[in-house]
Design a protein around this motif. Structure first.
Motif, PDB file in Angstrom:
ATOM      1  N   ALA A  11      34.014  35.929  56.117  1.00 46.68           N
ATOM      2  CA  ALA A  11      33.424  35.842  54.788  1.00 46.68           C
ATOM      3  C   ALA A  11      33.144  34.410  54.380  1.00 46.68           C
ATOM      4  O   ALA A  11      32.115  34.092  53.801  1.00 46.68           O
ATOM      5  CB  ALA A  11      34.352  36.496  53.765  1.00 46.68           C
ATOM      6  N   ILE A  12      34.081  33.509  54.690  1.00 48.60           N
ATOM      7  CA  ILE A  12      33.886  32.114  54.289  1.00 48.60           C
ATOM      8  C   ILE A  12      32.682  31.507  54.996  1.00 48.60           C
ATOM      9  O   ILE A  12      31.950  30.699  54.430  1.00 48.60           O
ATOM     10  CB  ILE A  12      35.154  31.290  54.554  1.00 48.60           C
ATOM     11  N   ILE A  13      32.454  31.936  56.217  1.00 51.82           N
ATOM     12  CA  ILE A  13      31.336  31.399  56.989  1.00 51.82           C
ATOM     13  C   ILE A  13      30.009  31.860  56.395  1.00 51.82           C
ATOM     14  O   ILE A  13      29.037  31.124  56.353  1.00 51.82           O
ATOM     15  CB  ILE A  13      31.448  31.849  58.449  1.00 51.82           C
ATOM     16  N   LEU A  14      29.989  33.089  55.899  1.00 55.58           N
ATOM     17  CA  LEU A  14      28.739  33.634  55.417  1.00 55.58           C
ATOM     18  C   LEU A  14      28.252  32.932  54.157  1.00 55.58           C
ATOM     19  O   LEU A  14      27.102  33.079  53.768  1.00 55.58           O
ATOM     20  CB  LEU A  14      28.906  35.136  55.147  1.00 55.58           C
ATOM     21  N   LEU A  15      29.084  32.141  53.516  1.00 53.45           N
ATOM     22  CA  LEU A  15      28.692  31.436  52.311  1.00 53.45           C
ATOM     23  C   LEU A  15      28.133  30.052  52.598  1.00 53.45           C
ATOM     24  O   LEU A  15      27.639  29.380  51.698  1.00 53.45           O
ATOM     25  CB  LEU A  15      29.900  31.307  51.375  1.00 53.45           C
ATOM     26  N   LEU A  16      28.247  29.604  53.846  1.00 52.19           N
ATOM     27  CA  LEU A  16      27.873  28.236  54.167  1.00 52.19           C
ATOM     28  C   LEU A  16      26.424  28.177  54.627  1.00 52.19           C
ATOM     29  O   LEU A  16      26.044  28.815  55.603  1.00 52.19           O
ATOM     30  CB  LEU A  16      28.782  27.692  55.265  1.00 52.19           C
ATOM     31  N   VAL A 312      22.027  20.589  66.568  1.00 54.32           N
ATOM     32  CA  VAL A 312      21.194  21.589  67.234  1.00 54.32           C
ATOM     33  C   VAL A 312      20.456  22.437  66.211  1.00 54.32           C
ATOM     34  O   VAL A 312      19.290  22.799  66.392  1.00 54.32           O
ATOM     35  CB  VAL A 312      22.059  22.482  68.158  1.00 54.32           C
ATOM     36  N   SER A 313      21.138  22.774  65.113  1.00 57.97           N
ATOM     37  CA  SER A 313      20.499  23.513  64.029  1.00 57.97           C
ATOM     38  C   SER A 313      21.280  23.290  62.745  1.00 57.97           C
ATOM     39  O   SER A 313      22.500  23.142  62.767  1.00 57.97           O
ATOM     40  CB  SER A 313      20.439  25.016  64.338  1.00 57.97           C
ATOM     41  N   ALA A 314      20.552  23.258  61.631  1.00 56.93           N
ATOM     42  CA  ALA A 314      21.160  23.199  60.300  1.00 56.93           C
ATOM     43  C   ALA A 314      20.421  24.147  59.373  1.00 56.93           C
ATOM     44  O   ALA A 314      20.151  23.849  58.227  1.00 56.93           O
ATOM     45  CB  ALA A 314      21.132  21.774  59.760  1.00 56.93           C
ATOM     46  N   SER A 315      20.093  25.321  59.899  1.00 63.55           N
ATOM     47  CA  SER A 315      19.287  26.288  59.170  1.00 63.55           C
ATOM     48  C   SER A 315      20.089  27.570  58.959  1.00 63.55           C
ATOM     49  O   SER A 315      20.068  28.474  59.793  1.00 63.55           O
ATOM     50  CB  SER A 315      17.996  26.586  59.942  1.00 63.55           C
ATOM     51  N   ASP A 316      20.832  27.650  57.866  1.00 65.10           N
ATOM     52  CA  ASP A 316      21.643  28.823  57.540  1.00 65.10           C
ATOM     53  C   ASP A 316      22.525  29.221  58.721  1.00 65.10           C
ATOM     54  O   ASP A 316      22.632  30.386  59.091  1.00 65.10           O
ATOM     55  CB  ASP A 316      20.752  29.996  57.115  1.00 65.10           C
ATOM     56  N   VAL A 317      23.165  28.235  59.328  1.00 70.44           N
ATOM     57  CA  VAL A 317      23.969  28.459  60.521  1.00 70.44           C
ATOM     58  C   VAL A 317      25.269  29.175  60.157  1.00 70.44           C
ATOM     59  O   VAL A 317      25.958  28.772  59.210  1.00 70.44           O
ATOM     60  CB  VAL A 317      24.284  27.118  61.226  1.00 70.44           C
ATOM     61  N   ARG A 318      25.595  30.214  60.901  1.00 71.22           N
ATOM     62  CA  ARG A 318      26.843  30.949  60.708  1.00 71.22           C
ATOM     63  C   ARG A 318      27.873  30.607  61.780  1.00 71.22           C
ATOM     64  O   ARG A 318      29.002  31.077  61.723  1.00 71.22           O
ATOM     65  CB  ARG A 318      26.569  32.448  60.705  1.00 71.22           C
ATOM     66  N   SER A 341      16.158  39.498  56.801  1.00 73.85           N
ATOM     67  CA  SER A 341      16.470  40.913  56.593  1.00 73.85           C
ATOM     68  C   SER A 341      17.867  41.122  56.023  1.00 73.85           C
ATOM     69  O   SER A 341      18.227  42.236  55.653  1.00 73.85           O
ATOM     70  CB  SER A 341      16.351  41.664  57.913  1.00 73.85           C
ATOM     71  N   GLY A 342      18.670  40.071  55.992  1.00 77.69           N
ATOM     72  CA  GLY A 342      20.057  40.209  55.586  1.00 77.69           C
ATOM     73  C   GLY A 342      21.000  40.377  56.756  1.00 77.69           C
ATOM     74  O   GLY A 342      22.223  40.335  56.581  1.00 77.69           O
ATOM     75  N   ALA A 343      20.446  40.592  57.958  1.00 77.44           N
ATOM     76  CA  ALA A 343      21.252  40.670  59.169  1.00 77.44           C
ATOM     77  C   ALA A 343      21.499  39.246  59.674  1.00 77.44           C
ATOM     78  O   ALA A 343      21.330  38.267  58.946  1.00 77.44           O
ATOM     79  CB  ALA A 343      20.539  41.515  60.220  1.00 77.44           C
ATOM     80  N   GLN A 344      21.893  39.125  60.923  1.00 72.32           N
ATOM     81  CA  GLN A 344      22.051  37.815  61.540  1.00 72.32           C
ATOM     82  C   GLN A 344      21.222  37.769  62.812  1.00 72.32           C
ATOM     83  O   GLN A 344      21.064  38.779  63.501  1.00 72.32           O
ATOM     84  CB  GLN A 344      23.520  37.541  61.872  1.00 72.32           C
ATOM     85  N   THR A 364      17.628  37.925  69.325  1.00 72.49           N
ATOM     86  CA  THR A 364      17.780  39.260  68.755  1.00 72.49           C
ATOM     87  C   THR A 364      18.210  39.121  67.313  1.00 72.49           C
ATOM     88  O   THR A 364      18.782  38.101  66.911  1.00 72.49           O
ATOM     89  CB  THR A 364      18.797  40.109  69.541  1.00 72.49           C
ATOM     90  N   GLU A 365      17.944  40.121  66.512  1.00 70.70           N
ATOM     91  CA  GLU A 365      18.342  40.152  65.105  1.00 70.70           C
ATOM     92  C   GLU A 365      18.984  41.503  64.834  1.00 70.70           C
ATOM     93  O   GLU A 365      18.384  42.545  65.082  1.00 70.70           O
ATOM     94  CB  GLU A 365      17.134  39.943  64.206  1.00 70.70           C
ATOM     95  N   SER A 366      20.241  41.509  64.371  1.00 63.11           N
ATOM     96  CA  SER A 366      20.939  42.768  64.157  1.00 63.11           C
ATOM     97  C   SER A 366      22.132  42.557  63.243  1.00 63.11           C
ATOM     98  O   SER A 366      22.395  41.449  62.779  1.00 63.11           O
ATOM     99  CB  SER A 366      21.402  43.353  65.497  1.00 63.11           C
ATOM    100  N   ALA A 367      22.876  43.634  62.991  1.00 63.90           N
ATOM    101  CA  ALA A 367      24.063  43.591  62.135  1.00 63.90           C
ATOM    102  C   ALA A 367      25.252  43.132  62.963  1.00 63.90           C
ATOM    103  O   ALA A 367      26.066  43.927  63.428  1.00 63.90           O
ATOM    104  CB  ALA A 367      24.316  44.971  61.532  1.00 63.90           C
ATOM    105  N   MET A 368      25.365  41.816  63.152  1.00 65.22           N
ATOM    106  CA  MET A 368      26.452  41.233  63.938  1.00 65.22           C
ATOM    107  C   MET A 368      27.488  40.604  63.012  1.00 65.22           C
ATOM    108  O   MET A 368      27.848  39.440  63.133  1.00 65.22           O
ATOM    109  CB  MET A 368      25.902  40.194  64.918  1.00 65.22           C
TER     110      MET A 368
END
Length: 407
Positions: A11-16, A312-318, A341-344, A364-368
């Motif tokens: 959860a904490i990661i998803l806010l960053l 490497v990336s700073a674009s909504d990185v999880r 889409s709200g997925a990852q 790929t893009e899915s509910a991960m």
């Protein structure tokens, strides 16, 4: 007393979040690799042994608890599905993963985790060896001898000559309730080597205070084993640290890059290593001041020194990075990223030995939501595995993509 909670959820990661990346349009369709899994499963882990054999293991529900199962990559497909163990007290967790390794020929080794009564995160490591391609397994060995009802997990295996090294997060100093950890009684990193007869060798504490639930990693370099883990300072700075095994002991570790990420909880996001001779690469997730990024750093002297890190990336990185070396000496880095889409989305990017970045691509893009995607290379292909939530059930997916697909 300053106390923190160990978080076994992202959860904490998803806010960053961080700034956008203008090059999000590249999409590669990976080729699906079917798996012999009928029901719910979780915890995929990819390994590539010293003979370049690739193995995928996972955990699935069994009639009497849970099972650790695996397949071997051969002739372009997953084959020879076998069960290592069916254990009523198997510790099943999305981030703390068992593993199965091929040492070449018919020799395999495996580790898994066994719950003990006495605390929510009281569990032990079990290690076993097979000399006949997984048809039979030796009685399991417990590599730690402290006997405490605490966490022993997030294990990294590394072949070291005729021995197998195990490196893990060790909770023998922590509060046995498993609920909270203080600076004074924090998590440690421990290591041991096991010979073919099951004898424990070079038993040592590697670091006396580390992040409590971020996965570790360990690889062999030309100068010996190297380990990576998320450190924890008394000021709650949780940057990535490297430790090297020299002259029979683990040396004091060194911070790879001073991100100065101050966070009072474990982000459940560990580093990854890849090595080829004296060349050693490390990739990791960080988010100082809520600026999330996936980073990469390169060493040309087996981890003694590192070049300046590359973003490497700073674009909504999880986070949940992966890393593997490529045939020409470059590296491939993977990470999870938020999707519209709200997925990852699972993203990959090539990094050259000179630090040049290729264009990022979406695999790929899915509910991960609860997944630590896996990445290894086999010859000229990249092999991937991850966990998806499908109709409320966790399912494991695997795919491959040619290395040439990474620009």
């Amino acid at each position: 007393m300053n106390r923190v909670r160990c978080c076994f959820f992202p959860a904490i990661i998803l806010l960053l979040t961080a700034c956008g990346d203008p090059r999000r349009e590249a999409i590669v369709e990976p080729e699906s690799l079917p798996l012999p899994i009928a029901g719910e499963a979780t915890g995929p882990r990819l390994t590539r042994g010293p003979a370049s054999d690739v193995v995928l293991s996972w955990m699935e529900t069994a009639a009497t608890g849970a099972a650790l199962r695996y397949v071997v990559y051969r002739d372009g497909a997953w084959r020879d599905a076998r069960t290592v163990v069916v254990e009523p007290n198997l510790f099943v967790n999305w981030a703390d993963l068992p593993s199965v390794w091929s040492l070449g020929g018919d020799v395999l080794v495996a580790h898994w985790l066994v719950k003990r009564p006495g605390g929510p995160y009281a569990y032990d490591i079990a290690y076993s060896r097979s000399a006949n391609a997984g048809r039979d397994w030796q009685a399991p060995i417990t590599p730690h001898t402290d006997g405490t009802l605490t966490q022993h997990g997030f294990v990294s295996l590394y072949p070291h000559g005729s021995h197998i090294g195990l490196l893990w997060l060790d909770g023998r100093r922590t509060d046995e309730s498993g609920d909270e950890y203080s600076i004074e009684r924090g998590m440690t990193v421990h290591a041991v080597e096991i010979d073919a007869d099951g004898t424990l060798i070079a038993d040592q504490e590697v670091d006396g205070l580390v992040c409590s639930c971020c996965p570790t990693d360990a690889v062999m370099t030309a100068q010996g084993p190297v380990a990576a883990y998320r450190d924890r300072s008394e000021r709650e700075i949780r940057d990535i640290r490297i430790a090297r095994f020299k002259e029979g002991v683990w040396q004091q570790g060194a911070i790879v890059a001073k991100d100065s990420w101050e966070i009072t909880a474990c982000p459940v996001n560990g580093p990854k290593l890849a090595a080829n001779g004296d060349t050693l690469a490390v990739a990791w997730f960080t988010a100082p001041e809520d600026q999330a990024a996936a980073k990469f750093a390169l060493s040309l002297d087996s981890g003694a020194t590192f070049a300046e890190p590359i973003v490497v990336s700073a674009s909504d990185v999880r986070g949940q990075v992966g890393l593997t070396e490529l045939p020409n000496g470059d590296f491939a880095v993977s990470w999870l990223e938020g999707a519209a889409s709200g997925a990852q989305s699972l993203r990959l990017r090539r990094v050259s030995r000179t630090g040049k970045l290729g264009n990022p691509v979406t695999m790929t893009e899915s509910a991960m939501t609860f997944s630590t995607p896996q990445l290894v290379r086999f010859e000229n292909d990249l092999i991937l595995a991850w966990t998806e939530s499908i109709d409320g059930m966790r399912r494991i997916k695997s795919a491959r993509v040619p290395v040439s697909a990474l620009p």
